[in-house]
Design a protein around this motif. Structure first.
Motif, PDB file in Angstrom:
ATOM      1  N   VAL A 375      46.916 -14.084 -37.117  1.00  0.00           N
ATOM      2  CA  VAL A 375      46.992 -12.923 -38.005  1.00  0.00           C
ATOM      3  C   VAL A 375      47.806 -13.318 -39.231  1.00  0.00           C
ATOM      4  O   VAL A 375      48.861 -13.937 -39.134  1.00  0.00           O
ATOM      5  CB  VAL A 375      47.659 -11.736 -37.291  1.00  0.00           C
ATOM      6  CG1 VAL A 375      47.839 -10.570 -38.257  1.00  0.00           C
ATOM      7  CG2 VAL A 375      46.820 -11.307 -36.099  1.00  0.00           C
ATOM      8  N   TYR A 383      44.781  -9.787 -41.816  1.00  0.00           N
ATOM      9  CA  TYR A 383      43.473 -10.224 -41.316  1.00  0.00           C
ATOM     10  C   TYR A 383      43.703 -11.074 -40.066  1.00  0.00           C
ATOM     11  O   TYR A 383      44.565 -11.965 -40.060  1.00  0.00           O
ATOM     12  CB  TYR A 383      42.767 -11.044 -42.405  1.00  0.00           C
ATOM     13  CG  TYR A 383      41.384 -11.528 -42.024  1.00  0.00           C
ATOM     14  CD1 TYR A 383      40.369 -10.635 -41.699  1.00  0.00           C
ATOM     15  CD2 TYR A 383      41.100 -12.892 -41.989  1.00  0.00           C
ATOM     16  CE1 TYR A 383      39.105 -11.080 -41.346  1.00  0.00           C
ATOM     17  CE2 TYR A 383      39.844 -13.356 -41.650  1.00  0.00           C
ATOM     18  CZ  TYR A 383      38.842 -12.446 -41.330  1.00  0.00           C
ATOM     19  OH  TYR A 383      37.589 -12.893 -40.981  1.00  0.00           O
ATOM     20  N   PRO A 384      42.972 -10.806 -38.982  1.00  0.00           N
ATOM     21  CA  PRO A 384      43.278 -11.467 -37.697  1.00  0.00           C
ATOM     22  C   PRO A 384      42.735 -12.881 -37.558  1.00  0.00           C
ATOM     23  O   PRO A 384      42.984 -13.532 -36.538  1.00  0.00           O
ATOM     24  CB  PRO A 384      42.614 -10.530 -36.674  1.00  0.00           C
ATOM     25  CG  PRO A 384      41.474  -9.924 -37.414  1.00  0.00           C
ATOM     26  CD  PRO A 384      41.937  -9.762 -38.829  1.00  0.00           C
ATOM     27  N   LYS A 527      33.716  -8.028 -34.364  1.00  0.00           N
ATOM     28  CA  LYS A 527      35.021  -7.497 -33.940  1.00  0.00           C
ATOM     29  C   LYS A 527      36.003  -7.476 -35.109  1.00  0.00           C
ATOM     30  O   LYS A 527      36.804  -6.549 -35.254  1.00  0.00           O
ATOM     31  CB  LYS A 527      35.569  -8.320 -32.775  1.00  0.00           C
ATOM     32  CG  LYS A 527      34.780  -8.108 -31.483  1.00  0.00           C
ATOM     33  CD  LYS A 527      35.231  -9.073 -30.393  1.00  0.00           C
ATOM     34  CE  LYS A 527      34.389  -8.903 -29.125  1.00  0.00           C
ATOM     35  NZ  LYS A 527      34.741  -9.908 -28.083  1.00  0.00           N
ATOM     36  N   ALA A 528      35.961  -8.528 -35.939  1.00  0.00           N
ATOM     37  CA  ALA A 528      36.841  -8.566 -37.112  1.00  0.00           C
ATOM     38  C   ALA A 528      36.500  -7.433 -38.073  1.00  0.00           C
ATOM     39  O   ALA A 528      37.380  -6.794 -38.658  1.00  0.00           O
ATOM     40  CB  ALA A 528      36.708  -9.913 -37.822  1.00  0.00           C
ATOM     41  N   GLU A 531      37.894  -4.120 -36.864  1.00  0.00           N
ATOM     42  CA  GLU A 531      39.323  -3.970 -37.139  1.00  0.00           C
ATOM     43  C   GLU A 531      39.547  -3.568 -38.591  1.00  0.00           C
ATOM     44  O   GLU A 531      40.396  -2.722 -38.901  1.00  0.00           O
ATOM     45  CB  GLU A 531      40.052  -5.280 -36.832  1.00  0.00           C
ATOM     46  CG  GLU A 531      40.083  -5.623 -35.354  1.00  0.00           C
ATOM     47  CD  GLU A 531      40.706  -6.983 -35.087  1.00  0.00           C
ATOM     48  OE1 GLU A 531      41.317  -7.553 -36.011  1.00  0.00           O
ATOM     49  OE2 GLU A 531      40.584  -7.491 -33.958  1.00  0.00           O
ATOM     50  N   LYS A 532      38.790  -4.167 -39.491  1.00  0.00           N
ATOM     51  CA  LYS A 532      38.909  -3.855 -40.911  1.00  0.00           C
ATOM     52  C   LYS A 532      38.484  -2.402 -41.178  1.00  0.00           C
ATOM     53  O   LYS A 532      39.142  -1.671 -41.932  1.00  0.00           O
ATOM     54  CB  LYS A 532      38.042  -4.832 -41.712  1.00  0.00           C
ATOM     55  CG  LYS A 532      38.343  -4.879 -43.193  1.00  0.00           C
ATOM     56  CD  LYS A 532      37.608  -6.048 -43.836  1.00  0.00           C
ATOM     57  CE  LYS A 532      38.022  -6.234 -45.277  1.00  0.00           C
ATOM     58  NZ  LYS A 532      37.346  -7.378 -45.910  1.00  0.00           N
ATOM     59  N   GLU A 534      38.496   0.116 -39.095  1.00  0.00           N
ATOM     60  CA  GLU A 534      39.469   1.050 -38.525  1.00  0.00           C
ATOM     61  C   GLU A 534      40.686   1.218 -39.427  1.00  0.00           C
ATOM     62  O   GLU A 534      41.276   2.304 -39.508  1.00  0.00           O
ATOM     63  CB  GLU A 534      39.879   0.574 -37.129  1.00  0.00           C
ATOM     64  CG  GLU A 534      38.770   0.786 -36.095  1.00  0.00           C
ATOM     65  CD  GLU A 534      39.015   0.030 -34.796  1.00  0.00           C
ATOM     66  OE1 GLU A 534      39.970  -0.776 -34.763  1.00  0.00           O
ATOM     67  OE2 GLU A 534      38.250   0.238 -33.838  1.00  0.00           O
ATOM     68  N   ARG A 535      41.065   0.145 -40.122  1.00  0.00           N
ATOM     69  CA  ARG A 535      42.189   0.250 -41.049  1.00  0.00           C
ATOM     70  C   ARG A 535      41.842   1.125 -42.261  1.00  0.00           C
ATOM     71  O   ARG A 535      42.711   1.759 -42.856  1.00  0.00           O
ATOM     72  CB  ARG A 535      42.611  -1.151 -41.534  1.00  0.00           C
ATOM     73  CG  ARG A 535      43.312  -1.986 -40.475  1.00  0.00           C
ATOM     74  CD  ARG A 535      44.057  -3.153 -41.115  1.00  0.00           C
ATOM     75  NE  ARG A 535      43.171  -4.057 -41.844  1.00  0.00           N
ATOM     76  CZ  ARG A 535      42.572  -5.115 -41.304  1.00  0.00           C
ATOM     77  NH1 ARG A 535      42.750  -5.394 -40.025  1.00  0.00           N
ATOM     78  NH2 ARG A 535      41.793  -5.888 -42.031  1.00  0.00           N
ATOM     79  N   ARG A 556      29.855  -0.969 -31.937  1.00  0.00           N
ATOM     80  CA  ARG A 556      30.402  -1.058 -30.572  1.00  0.00           C
ATOM     81  C   ARG A 556      29.282  -0.931 -29.529  1.00  0.00           C
ATOM     82  O   ARG A 556      29.288  -1.647 -28.517  1.00  0.00           O
ATOM     83  CB  ARG A 556      31.455   0.026 -30.359  1.00  0.00           C
ATOM     84  CG  ARG A 556      32.787  -0.297 -31.016  1.00  0.00           C
ATOM     85  CD  ARG A 556      33.787   0.810 -30.795  1.00  0.00           C
ATOM     86  NE  ARG A 556      35.091   0.442 -31.328  1.00  0.00           N
ATOM     87  CZ  ARG A 556      36.028   1.315 -31.677  1.00  0.00           C
ATOM     88  NH1 ARG A 556      35.783   2.623 -31.546  1.00  0.00           N
ATOM     89  NH2 ARG A 556      37.187   0.911 -32.149  1.00  0.00           N
TER      90      ARG A 556
END
Length: 583
Positions: A375, A383-384, A527-528, A531-532, A534-535, A556
């Motif tokens: 991260v 960014y993960p 998946k990345a 996450e983006k 959701e932010r 999903r």
């Protein structure tokens, strides 16, 4: 038959000797090593010690040992060693004489001529003192050349077109930054700037100061007046400095450092690379100022530099390489051992003077960068999957590098390790060549340190080890043919492209493994993206938030159903929406 002319790098911390064999520079061994410590001493019985034996003795008997004499060259001083004092030229002559004898032993004939290198910043007095030392050692110094010139020769002797090179030379006691024009028949220094009293010895001094302050604070004692204790601390700090070039932590351990105290003082202290780099940052800032001064002196800008070459053992410090890359916009070259390239260049100059044909140094290097993901910040956002290089491309092999990472949440009991090959700051745009999981981590707050260690050998086998620092728990993976894997994957991709172009037939060699790799990549990318997305929910309008939620659920669902076609469509739609929201 022409006389043999050897090339000598008479250094502050170490010295080396080289000669041309079969047209290429070859470093000669002295006492089983290519590096001779520039230390002279006297044994208990008055026997002369030069090199490693003198360096080992320095720990116990500093009063009859002399080190870093290069810093005193050109000064009208005498240096005590035992009951007698000697000039800097005399001490340097003893080092040169040992190098001369080693060359004669390996070449099987007498040697009477040498090319000796000096810092470009050396004054006339210092250069003359070097000539005098050579004469005292029984050597005719046929040429004194600047160390940056020698370094440029080592890298560019085969170049036909002129190139402008910035040579960043940070040794044990001197620093030079030189702009060199190399290639063709002439190699010349266009401008130079530096400090002949700045080098790795000063880095050592910062660590020594740190250790002394630690002893004052933790043990209520000051070892500064104890010469033997200080010599042991100096040696331990130098060892720790070298270790921190490749590892994120180093321990300084000296038992019975002050045995006469009640109780005896034992030194045990851990130094982190981050703390060490903070100690020396001021020195690095000074060297970068010298870089700009040298460029100004040559009437050039950063854009005029074709490459940056690292010389001197202190340049192994990762922060130096990082700061140079930030400042100059290019990765510095260090594929030739920075401790040895000046001696190799001196040997090339010696061969040219003897009328011999020469070629550049042969070095095994890795053509790719290897690293992991973590991260970090990219494009101003967390960014993960930031790519964290450990072994940089063009590094000489075999090589080992380590770096510390920390857990992100309290009680984190596992970490997934992904290994990538490539140059892109986004790990997902590089080639994943391996992965494994470390489980059973300690139940501790966030910040638990995991040390990643990458080892790449001459056979192209990459061994990656992850170790929990506080417990020693570790897991590793070995990746065969790491340096050729990218090429074979690229070949398979090319076969598929050509087959599609010709007759839409599947390419020979395309396998289920390839499909699995692409499938895994799509899943990681999805998946990345989730996450983006959701932010972005927190800042999106009510209407946009509804669209985001719908597309997040669609991605999903396709992930859960392992529906690759549906996943591709939903990821594309979510990507478009995120692009719209961000722009």
């Amino acid at each position: 038959m022409t006389d043999i002319i050897i090339g000598i790098d008479l250094g502050t911390t170490n010295s080396e000797v080289a000669v041309i064999r079969d047209g290429r520079p070859q470093l000669l061994e002295v006492d089983g090593s290519h590096i001779l410590p520039s230390v002279v001493g006297l044994a208990d019985d008055g026997t002369l010690l030069v090199g490693q034996a003198a360096r080992n003795q320095y720990v116990l008997y500093p009063e009859r040992s002399i080190r870093s004499v290069k810093r005193r060259m050109g000064e009208d001083v005498t240096l005590p060693m035992g009951d007698t004092s000697y000039s800097p030229q005399e001490i340097s002559a003893l080092i040169l004489k040992r190098l001369k004898r080693a060359a004669e032993e390996q070449l099987g004939e007498s040697v009477g001529k040498a090319v000796i290198t000096v810092p470009a910043y050396f004054s006339d007095a210092q250069r003359q003192a070097t000539r005098d030392a050579g004469e005292l050692a029984g050597l005719e110094v046929v040429r004194i050349i600047n160390e940056p010139t020698a370094a440029a020769l080592a890298y560019e002797v085969d170049a036909t077109e002129p190139r402008t090179i910035l040579v960043y030379d940070l040794g044990g006691g001197t620093f030079d930054c030189s702009v060199v024009r190399a290639g063709g028949d002439v190699t010349e220094v266009l401008a130079s700037h530096g400090n002949n009293h700045l080098g790795g010895d000063d880095f050592d001094a910062k660590l020594i100061e740190h250790v002394v302050n630690y002893l004052k604070t933790e043990h209520d004692c000051d070892p500064s007046a104890e010469r033997r204790a200080m010599a042991r601390i100096t040696r331990a700090c130098e060892t720790a400095k070298i270790a921190l070039s490749d590892a994120p932590y180093a321990r300084i351990e000296e038992e019975y450092l002050l045995p006469d105290r009640d109780p005896p003082i034992n030194l045990s202290l851990e130094i982190s690379r981050i703390d060490y780099e903070a100690m020396i940052e001021g020195y690095i800032d000074e060297t970068l100022e010298a870089v700009h001064t040298a460029l100004k002196g040559a009437e050039l800008t950063v854009a005029d530099i074709d490459e940056v070459v690292l010389v001197g053992g202190a340049t192994r410090t990762p922060l130096i390489q990082e700061r140079l890359e930030e400042t100059l916009g290019m990765q510095p070259r260090a594929e030739i051992d920075p401790d040895l390239c000046v001696a190799a260049g001196a040997a090339i100059q010696a061969a040219v003077m003897a009328g011999e044909t020469t070629h550049s140094v042969l070095v095994d290097i890795t053509p790719y960068t290897f690293g992991t993901s973590a991260v970090g910040e990219m494009g101003g956002m967390f960014y993960p999957h930031c790519f964290i290089p450990l072994i940089r491309k063009n590094s000489p092999i075999p090589i080992t590098k380590s770096k510390g990472f920390t857990t992100m949440v309290d009680g984190q009991d596992a970490v997934d390790i992904h290994i990538y090959q490539g140059e892109d700051p986004d790990a997902l745009n590089n080639t994943e060549i391996g992965e494994f999981k470390v489980e059973g981590l300690s139940d501790v707050p966030a910040g638990n340190v995991i040390v990643m260690r990458f080892e790449l050998d001459l056979d192209g086998i990459l061994k990656v080890t992850a170790t929990e620092k506080r417990t020693g728990l570790e897991k590793h993976i070995a990746i065969d043919n790491a340096m050729t894997r990218f090429e074979s994957q690229g070949l398979d991709a090319a076969k598929q492209r050509l087959a599609a172009l010709i007759d839409d037939e599947p390419a020979e060699g395309a396998s289920a493994a390839d499909a699995e790799t692409e499938e895994h990549r799509q899943q990681v990318k999805a998946k990345a993206l989730l996450e983006k997305a959701e932010r972005l929910l927190a800042s999106a309008s009510a209407e946009d938030k509804e669209d985001l939620i719908d597309l997040i659920e669609a991605v999903r669902d396709t992930l859960a159903a392992d529906d690759q076609d549906g996943l591709e469509r939903s990821v594309a739609a979510l990507s478009d929406l995120i692009y719209y929201l961000e722009s």
